[in-house]
Design an enzyme around this catalytic site. Sequence first.
Site, PDB file in Angstrom:
ATOM      1  N   GLN A 274      14.923  79.073  21.240  1.00  0.00           N
ATOM      2  CA  GLN A 274      14.666  80.508  21.152  1.00  0.00           C
ATOM      3  C   GLN A 274      15.557  81.322  22.096  1.00  0.00           C
ATOM      4  OE1 GLN A 274      10.755  82.330  22.574  1.00  0.00           O
ATOM      5  NE2 GLN A 274      10.789  82.844  20.409  1.00  0.00           N
TER       6      GLN A 274
ATOM      7  N   PHE B 258       2.326  92.591  21.927  1.00  0.00           N
ATOM      8  CA  PHE B 258       3.458  91.688  22.115  1.00  0.00           C
ATOM      9  C   PHE B 258       4.167  91.496  20.790  1.00  0.00           C
ATOM     10  CE2 PHE B 258       5.077  88.448  25.181  1.00  0.00           C
ATOM     11  CZ  PHE B 258       4.868  89.200  26.324  1.00  0.00           C
TER      12      PHE B 258
ATOM     13  N   ARG C   6      11.117  87.575  18.208  1.00  0.00           N
ATOM     14  CA  ARG C   6      12.312  87.394  19.026  1.00  0.00           C
ATOM     15  C   ARG C   6      13.530  86.949  18.233  1.00  0.00           C
ATOM     16  NH1 ARG C   6       9.335  84.588  24.212  1.00  0.00           N
ATOM     17  NH2 ARG C   6       8.302  86.526  24.786  1.00  0.00           N
TER      18      ARG C   6
ATOM     19  N   GLU D 254       6.461  86.278  32.557  1.00  0.00           N
ATOM     20  CA  GLU D 254       6.125  87.635  32.973  1.00  0.00           C
ATOM     21  C   GLU D 254       5.025  88.252  32.102  1.00  0.00           C
ATOM     22  OE1 GLU D 254       9.847  89.757  32.991  1.00  0.00           O
ATOM     23  OE2 GLU D 254      10.830  88.215  34.201  1.00  0.00           O
TER      24      GLU D 254
ATOM     25  N   HIS E 114      15.993  80.887  25.980  1.00  0.00           N
ATOM     26  CA  HIS E 114      14.731  81.127  26.655  1.00  0.00           C
ATOM     27  C   HIS E 114      13.746  79.980  26.548  1.00  0.00           C
ATOM     28  CE1 HIS E 114      11.548  83.491  28.332  1.00  0.00           C
ATOM     29  NE2 HIS E 114      10.838  83.522  27.230  1.00  0.00           N
TER      30      HIS E 114
ATOM     31  N   ARG F 166       8.698  80.589  18.383  1.00  0.00           N
ATOM     32  CA  ARG F 166       7.456  80.833  19.108  1.00  0.00           C
ATOM     33  C   ARG F 166       7.229  82.324  19.278  1.00  0.00           C
ATOM     34  NH1 ARG F 166       6.237  81.913  24.824  1.00  0.00           N
ATOM     35  NH2 ARG F 166       8.465  82.059  25.181  1.00  0.00           N
ATOM     36  N   LEU F 167       6.001  82.733  19.114  1.00  0.00           N
ATOM     37  CA  LEU F 167       5.678  84.120  19.425  1.00  0.00           C
ATOM     38  C   LEU F 167       5.486  84.255  20.919  1.00  0.00           C
ATOM     39  CD1 LEU F 167       3.273  85.516  16.724  1.00  0.00           C
ATOM     40  CD2 LEU F 167       5.752  85.569  16.851  1.00  0.00           C
TER      41      LEU F 167
ATOM     42  N   LEU G  75      15.204  87.484  32.856  1.00  0.00           N
ATOM     43  CA  LEU G  75      14.454  88.018  31.729  1.00  0.00           C
ATOM     44  C   LEU G  75      13.795  89.350  32.049  1.00  0.00           C
ATOM     45  CD1 LEU G  75      13.041  87.296  28.907  1.00  0.00           C
ATOM     46  CD2 LEU G  75      11.091  86.798  30.346  1.00  0.00           C
TER      47      LEU G  75
ATOM     48  N   GLU H 225       9.032  90.897  27.325  1.00  0.00           N
ATOM     49  CA  GLU H 225       8.726  91.571  26.077  1.00  0.00           C
ATOM     50  C   GLU H 225       7.748  92.717  26.311  1.00  0.00           C
ATOM     51  OE1 GLU H 225       9.071  89.030  22.818  1.00  0.00           O
ATOM     52  OE2 GLU H 225       7.037  89.467  22.169  1.00  0.00           O
TER      53      GLU H 225
ATOM     54  N   HIS I 264      15.787  84.936  23.800  1.00  0.00           N
ATOM     55  CA  HIS I 264      14.987  86.118  24.091  1.00  0.00           C
ATOM     56  C   HIS I 264      15.925  87.312  23.992  1.00  0.00           C
ATOM     57  CE1 HIS I 264      12.318  88.959  25.969  1.00  0.00           C
ATOM     58  NE2 HIS I 264      11.363  88.071  26.038  1.00  0.00           N
TER      59      HIS I 264
HETATM   60  C1  LIG Z   1      11.502  83.843  32.336  1.00  0.00           C
HETATM   61  C2  LIG Z   1      10.446  83.311  31.427  1.00  0.00           C
HETATM   62  C3  LIG Z   1       9.423  84.137  30.989  1.00  0.00           C
HETATM   63  C4  LIG Z   1       8.435  83.657  30.149  1.00  0.00           C
HETATM   64  N1  LIG Z   1       7.424  84.494  29.761  1.00  0.00           N
HETATM   65  C5  LIG Z   1       6.431  84.018  28.978  1.00  0.00           C
HETATM   66  C6  LIG Z   1       5.336  84.838  28.609  1.00  0.00           C
HETATM   67  O1  LIG Z   1       5.266  85.993  28.975  1.00  0.00           O
HETATM   68  N2  LIG Z   1       4.377  84.326  27.839  1.00  0.00           N
HETATM   69  C7  LIG Z   1       4.404  83.035  27.446  1.00  0.00           C
HETATM   70  O2  LIG Z   1       3.473  82.608  26.769  1.00  0.00           O
HETATM   71  N3  LIG Z   1       5.427  82.220  27.776  1.00  0.00           N
HETATM   72  C8  LIG Z   1       6.446  82.682  28.543  1.00  0.00           C
HETATM   73  N4  LIG Z   1       7.463  81.857  28.885  1.00  0.00           N
HETATM   74  C9  LIG Z   1       7.440  80.461  28.494  1.00  0.00           C
HETATM   75  C10 LIG Z   1       6.554  79.676  29.418  1.00  0.00           C
HETATM   76  O3  LIG Z   1       6.560  80.237  30.694  1.00  0.00           O
HETATM   77  C11 LIG Z   1       6.997  78.253  29.575  1.00  0.00           C
HETATM   78  O4  LIG Z   1       7.137  77.693  28.334  1.00  0.00           O
HETATM   79  C12 LIG Z   1       5.954  77.460  30.326  1.00  0.00           C
HETATM   80  O5  LIG Z   1       5.737  78.032  31.578  1.00  0.00           O
HETATM   81  C13 LIG Z   1       6.314  76.013  30.517  1.00  0.00           C
HETATM   82  O6  LIG Z   1       5.314  75.402  31.314  1.00  0.00           O
HETATM   83  P1  LIG Z   1       5.235  73.844  31.538  1.00  0.00           P
HETATM   84  O7  LIG Z   1       3.999  73.584  32.287  1.00  0.00           O
HETATM   85  O8  LIG Z   1       5.409  73.166  30.257  1.00  0.00           O
HETATM   86  O9  LIG Z   1       6.507  73.536  32.403  1.00  0.00           O
HETATM   87  P2  LIG Z   1       7.033  74.069  33.816  1.00  0.00           P
HETATM   88  O10 LIG Z   1       6.200  75.139  34.387  1.00  0.00           O
HETATM   89  O11 LIG Z   1       8.466  74.319  33.639  1.00  0.00           O
HETATM   90  O12 LIG Z   1       6.813  72.843  34.745  1.00  0.00           O
HETATM   91  C14 LIG Z   1       7.532  71.660  34.597  1.00  0.00           C
HETATM   92  C15 LIG Z   1       7.073  70.715  35.648  1.00  0.00           C
HETATM   93  O13 LIG Z   1       7.618  69.453  35.412  1.00  0.00           O
HETATM   94  C16 LIG Z   1       8.171  68.940  36.569  1.00  0.00           C
HETATM   95  N5  LIG Z   1       9.239  68.017  36.235  1.00  0.00           N
HETATM   96  C17 LIG Z   1      10.266  68.216  35.394  1.00  0.00           C
HETATM   97  N6  LIG Z   1      11.044  67.129  35.356  1.00  0.00           N
HETATM   98  C18 LIG Z   1      10.494  66.220  36.181  1.00  0.00           C
HETATM   99  C19 LIG Z   1      10.841  64.903  36.583  1.00  0.00           C
HETATM  100  N7  LIG Z   1      11.921  64.299  36.136  1.00  0.00           N
HETATM  101  N8  LIG Z   1      10.035  64.273  37.465  1.00  0.00           N
HETATM  102  C20 LIG Z   1       8.941  64.877  37.964  1.00  0.00           C
HETATM  103  N9  LIG Z   1       8.590  66.108  37.614  1.00  0.00           N
HETATM  104  C21 LIG Z   1       9.342  66.778  36.738  1.00  0.00           C
HETATM  105  C22 LIG Z   1       8.604  70.128  37.340  1.00  0.00           C
HETATM  106  O14 LIG Z   1       8.669  69.827  38.708  1.00  0.00           O
HETATM  107  C23 LIG Z   1       7.501  71.105  37.033  1.00  0.00           C
HETATM  108  O15 LIG Z   1       6.420  70.906  37.914  1.00  0.00           O
HETATM  109  C24 LIG Z   1       8.481  82.331  29.713  1.00  0.00           C
HETATM  110  C25 LIG Z   1       9.511  81.510  30.147  1.00  0.00           C
HETATM  111  C26 LIG Z   1      10.504  81.979  30.969  1.00  0.00           C
HETATM  112  C27 LIG Z   1      11.605  81.092  31.380  1.00  0.00           C
END
Ligand SMILES: Cc1cc2nc3c(=O)[nH]c(=O)nc-3n(C[C@H](O)[C@H](O)[C@H](O)COP(=O)(O)OP(=O)(O)OC[C@H]3O[C@@H](n4cnc5c(N)ncnc54)[C@H](O)[C@@H]3O)c2cc1C
Lengths: 128, 248, 586, 113
Positions: free
Chosen positions: C231, C117, C288, C50, C356, C391-392, C243, C246, C233
């Site tokens: 972490q 933030f 956090r 968000e 989180h 993590r911040l 969530l 922040e 939240h």
């Molecule tokens: C509610 C919420 C709010 C947040 N807000 C913030 C914010 O404001 N600022 C910030 O910096 N961070 C924030 N974060 C943290 C941040 O969003 C996440 O850490 C980040 O989006 C993770 O991205 P990713 O690309 O690593 O994984 P994801 O976006 O989770 O993607 C994972 C991918 O892997 C795939 N996958 C998983 N397992 C398999 C498998 N076995 N086979 C094939 N594919 C697979 C999934 O299909 C998906 O496509 C927030 C997190 C949450 C939960």
Amino acid sequence: MSRKPYIREVSKTSWFLSQPRYKRYMAREVTCIFIFAFTFLLICALGSLAKGPEAFQSFLHALRSPLGVLLNLAALVATIYHSMSWFDVTPQAMPIQRGEEFVPGNVIVGAHYGAWAVVSLIILIWGI
Amino acid sequence: MSEERQIQLEVLRYNPETDSQPRYQTYTVPCVNEWVVLDALNYVKENLDPTLSYRWSCHMAVCGSCGYMINGEPKLGCKAFIHEYGDHIRVEPLANFPIERDLVTVVEDFIAKLASVKPYLIPKEDKPISAGEFKQTPAELKKFKQYTLCINCMLCYAACPQYGLVPEFLGPAAISMAHRYNQDSRDGGRDQRQEVIATDEGVWECSFVGACSEVCPKHVDPAGALQQVKVASTIDWYKEHLMPWVKK
Amino acid sequence: MEIIKTDVAIVGAGGAGLRAAIALAEADPKLRIALISKVYPMRSHTCAAEGGAAGVIKSDDSLDLHFNDTVGGGDWLCDQNAVEYFINEAPKELMQLEHWGCPWSREPDGSVAVRPFGGMKIKRTWFAADKSGFHILHTLFQTSLKYPSIQRFDEYYAIDLLVDDGRCQGLTALEIRSGEIKQFQAKSVIIAAGGAGKMFPFTTNGAIKTGDGMALAYRAGVPLKDMEFVQYHPTGLPNNGILLTEGCRGEGGILVNKDGRRYLQDYGMGPETPVGQPVLKTMELGPRDRLSQSFWHEQRKGNTVSTPWGECVLLDMRHLGEKKINERLPLVRDLCVSYLNMDPVKEPIPIRPVVHYCMGGIHTDIKAATPVPGLFAAGECACVSINGANRLGSNSLTELLVFGRRAALSAIEHLQSGLSASNDPALSAQAKASEDRIRALFDQSAGTETVAGLRKEMMHTMEENAGIYRTGEELQRACEKIAELRGRYANLALTDKSKVFNTDLMQALELGSMLECAEAVAVGARDRKESRGAHQRLDFTARDDQNFLKHTLAYYHPKEPPRIEYLDVVITKSQPGVRDYSGAKK
Amino acid sequence: MAKSNKPIFWGLFAAGGTVTAFVTPVLVLLTLFAAMGFSPDLFTYEALRGFAAHWLGKLIILGVIVLSLWHAAHRLRVTVHDFGVRADTVVAYVVYGIAGLGTLMTIIYLLRI
Ligand SMILES: Cc1cc2nc3c(=O)[nH]c(=O)nc-3n(C[C@H](O)[C@H](O)[C@H](O)COP(=O)(O)OP(=O)(O)OC[C@H]3O[C@@H](n4cnc5c(N)ncnc54)[C@H](O)[C@@H]3O)c2cc1C
Ligand code: SF4
Ligand code: F3S
Ligand code: FES
């Protein structure tokens, strides 16, 4: 291949019975039949006007029947429904942005209803 | 707020390996009132029937996975509150899409259509990253912001009868996405997108039923977007044919 | 078994995976790229983020300040060379997104706006209202559609990596819709499969965040790093863990206990700042870990509010006014009204800390490379160590971009390094073994354990014993219990024997991944006898730089608990110091 | 996908929809009065003829009638489709043909006044 996606057929002739909002849509669409018919009535009136006073009188006379009243009543309902459904969606089709904000939909709709009332009144007063 | 209630959850089941056509199965689920329908499905999956298949992930109406027909209406399972329904809730896969299995539909068609409208910025001018951002005022942002909110949940496709009747129709969300980029002050790709959307299978298949906007959980108002595309395309046409001396 | 040949296979199509795919496609249009994801890309959990993404852009900010905030925020467990690379690249990546059409919120003059933030000394978080992750993900996904060389394999579940000749050369994946297993032969593999928050019952994480990517690498011999840092939240909705960003506090929301006192001042984050005028890096804008820990203490003191969903404190945003809330925090308002039937414009919202984010993950170096050649990792599943012990907020979204791209560049370097030909029979044999493992799950008819049953026990164990505050005793219990569950997992029976879209099978595989990750968390935490960042021990309350200024590395063992090793933290210019979040001493 | 020629008809449909929305209900109302026997002032031969004789009157009459026709014709085309008749080209020829005929008649009549 184990996949076998199942396709649900949609009836081409009765689909609109499945949901109230589809029925409302069809009601809106069929207003065009009344508008079509009424417009041809106007054309007939115009024709009689072109032919001369007698023709026009007989046109007016022909109007005067219970059926004429009934059809006109139905047309009135239909055309009012058309107008309302038309004005209600104007903000969607033609949004107006002033500065940052969009003009609220109900203001646009309200303005249309106002203009509609004014136009109708003028024609009515002029006509009667 | 947390009183319990029993509901009958009637779910459309279809297993392509054993069923020739879908059938309904009813589960009795003890629900807490603040639950959403997805919680009830999860209850079934965890406690009653692990074979039930359906998609979901975020549980906060943002990932767009959990669109089902709930009592005949396209809804997000994670935003359909139990307390808004009676004691009998029927869940079916999204209308207008083939059923892969249970509540899981085949959505390739939608994905392909979304991809076909060039839903990415085609910049008006080239600018290196080092030259900083394209300036965009809050008013310019607001002009298209609403159309960026689409979560690709496809509820609008399930609601649109024209898509049901004419599967070639590009459909509300894809065209709204094209409109989103067309309205972006940074974009210059409208002509390219018009080739795709201002066609018979594009915006002209829409008869402004308006159902798409009524069911959209994110208030994208795809119906509005489509009408705006029609207006603009019509103006294009009249300019081109009646006033060829006016440069587009 | 069908073999799909490709140059680079990417597991995961969230922010990190998509960024990597685009970087590859841009670097060389002839590269064959396979983007494999268990859900359609836009369903990835990045969409839930968000608040925003941090990157230095404004003139009152500097790279050094962002560096200091990040390293201090991470309680000096960050690798400082990685942080430096990250900070440098961050603004470029966010600007790149702007050029790809991301609808960042703006200043009146048309430049990109930034918001404050937690733990950041300067406003530097780029945001798109309160749907930043959503817009980042969709911008990336839509941009990726430009490149024909990105071939997507949507709804494919990655099962095992194929490692031969010491190199990672592909993987096996289950095509969910058909139940067929496919072998991907790839010269490089990038894992970008997201976090593992679903090990815990109360989390902001979506159903898909089950640590699959971590487990993939782990089983292939790559250590998991710093897994004990989980972490919390501080502001989740109490009934379902949704969530509240922040940004709520960034915009001026305050936290109060049942007496209406802004209790953060009692935990070293005071003195109190005026309501509605948030001061950076103090009170509600502390980090956090500190905020979540304060909650725990308040609860102990009986200062929390009892609600039907447990003990809470209150997040009060009423003074922000309806207009500002609608403009800056529309989603937050919608979530509160929808899921809690409470309107933040009119009343304070009960909240409590919620699991989180995983600071730990697949061990990589600063180039996103794992110790196994040909295998790279980025995003939440990876641990390059920019987040350290905490993590911040808003660093993660940026991390996805910076290291997603970095992983792509490293994968290309690997391709260019003159690889020897692959040994096809050896790879096929491994793929076959992987298929057999799945088949065995199907054939196991005598099994007595269920997915839901084991999962419940795992979640319960983690919540009870590996939460905000931990003790050696509880952690030992967690280790034993998770080991037991791993054993019982072998006795799992599937109810669903169908091939098509078998979610019972998927959940079984996901449970396997989570159990492996959970064990690394529990063992790492038990052995880390200090308190640092998000890892707080009641029996070792102080930070111990003497013994634990080190990364934990957990090595997989098929039957036994992981072997733990330690690795020194890279320190370049910031010596461990005191984390100061009191506004007074400025 | 080729670009469509629908804008021609849709443009008329939209303009006609707006015109009919504003004026048709009240015209129907006046006609209804006439049908019920009390003739409005306007419905005398002299008044109407006088109006139609003026070039501005002609223009207004032409505008209202023609746009209404094309509005109704286009919507009817869609409606027929919605009722399940899939011969869109034939339907289009028929409904636009009728509208064309009406247009022609209107012009001829107006020229005769
Ligand atoms: C509610 C919420 C709010 C947040 N807000 C913030 C914010 O404001 N600022 C910030 O910096 N961070 C924030 N974060 C943290 C941040 O969003 C996440 O850490 C980040 O989006 C993770 O991205 P990713 O690309 O690593 O994984 P994801 O976006 O989770 O993607 C994972 C991918 O892997 C795939 N996958 C998983 N397992 C398999 C498998 N076995 N086979 C094939 N594919 C697979 C999934 O299909 C998906 O496509 C927030 C997190 C949450 C939960
Ligand atoms: S326009 Fe609305 S209903 Fe349609 S896919 Fe997007 S969010 Fe869903
Ligand atoms: S429902 Fe369908 S017909 Fe048009 S207005 Fe929406 S796309
Ligand atoms: S689960 Fe994500 S939209 Fe419902």
